[in-house]
Design an enzyme around this catalytic site. Structure first.
Site, PDB file in Angstrom:
ATOM      1  N   GLY A  73       0.851  -1.179   0.000  1.00 58.55           N
ATOM      2  CA  GLY A  73       0.000   0.000   0.000  1.00 58.55           C
ATOM      3  C   GLY A  73       0.885   1.226   0.000  1.00 58.55           C
ATOM      4  N   CYS A 117       7.466  -1.015   5.712  1.00 54.68           N
ATOM      5  CA  CYS A 117       6.941   0.249   5.203  1.00 54.68           C
ATOM      6  C   CYS A 117       7.973   0.841   4.250  1.00 54.68           C
ATOM      7  CB  CYS A 117       6.685   1.204   6.373  1.00 54.68           C
ATOM      8  SG  CYS A 117       6.019   2.795   5.866  1.00 54.68           S
ATOM      9  N   LEU A 118       7.512   1.333   3.099  1.00 56.16           N
ATOM     10  CA  LEU A 118       8.447   1.915   2.138  1.00 56.16           C
ATOM     11  C   LEU A 118       9.138   3.155   2.704  1.00 56.16           C
ATOM     12  CD1 LEU A 118       6.405   1.546  -1.172  1.00 56.16           C
ATOM     13  CD2 LEU A 118       8.236   0.079  -0.317  1.00 56.16           C
TER      14      LEU A 118
HETATM   15 NI    NI Z   1       3.863   2.384   5.357  1.00 59.29          NI
END
Ligand code: NI
Length: 182
Positions: A49, A102-103
């Site tokens: 996401g 998380c990116l």
């Molecule tokens: Ni994230």
């Protein structure tokens, strides 16, 4: 469409709440372009996401998609979902620990407690109202992405920071330990 630069932990934009998109502006070219760019950027970096804060835009827009994802090889599939102005309500008290990355927190994994089922009320990219119930991994990603829109990252939700791991060590120690993962 464009692949956007992703803000990393420490950039203040990740700690600021995003503003709701006026419903009349959802179909505007600027919003549609943001959605397209979020999708392209998420896919480029194999995210499950991506929230607008992460691309330096304080609008309540996030996208979710889980197909064959090398970053989450064990994860169930989630079709492309565009989420605008979300309201997330837990369904019950049950929570489950699962691994998240998380990116904006590159190369790390941590164990995070999330509600196992949530109701998501939001708008889609056509401006249609969405009201759905999500469970397990989809519920987890919704909670992770909508947290971003409130300036919260998964590290804030960790109850035990000793599980925070570099991805290379996580692959050695944890990958495939399904009793601890989603
Ligand atoms: Ni994230």
């Amino acid at each position: 469409m464009a692949i956007l630069k992703v803000a990393r932990l420490g950039h203040p934009v990740l700690r600021q709440p995003a503003k709701a998109v006026p419903v009349g502006e959802i179909r505007a070219p600027e919003t549609q372009r943001l959605i397209d760019d979020l999708i392209e950027t998420m896919r480029e970096y194999d995210g499950a996401g991506l929230a607008a804060n992460q691309v330096h835009t304080l609008k309540q827009v996030c996208v979710i998609e889980v197909l064959e994802n090398p970053r989450y090889p064990d994860a169930p599939h989630v079709p492309l979902t565009v989420v605008i102005n979300p309201v997330v309500t837990p369904l019950g008290d049950e929570m489950e620990a699962g691994w998240e990355g998380c990116l904006s927190v590159p190369d790390m994994r941590g164990l995070v407690e999330r509600y196992t089922a949530v109701r998501l009320q939001c708008y889609d990219r056509q401006g249609q109202h969405v009201d759905l119930i999500a469970k397990e991994f989809f519920a987890r990603v919704i909670q992770h992405e909508t947290d971003h829109l409130n300036g919260i990252v998964y590290l804030d939700r960790m109850r035990d920071l000793s599980t925070l791991a570099h991805i290379a060590e996580w692959n050695k120690q944890w990958l495939g330990t399904r009793e601890h993962a989603d």
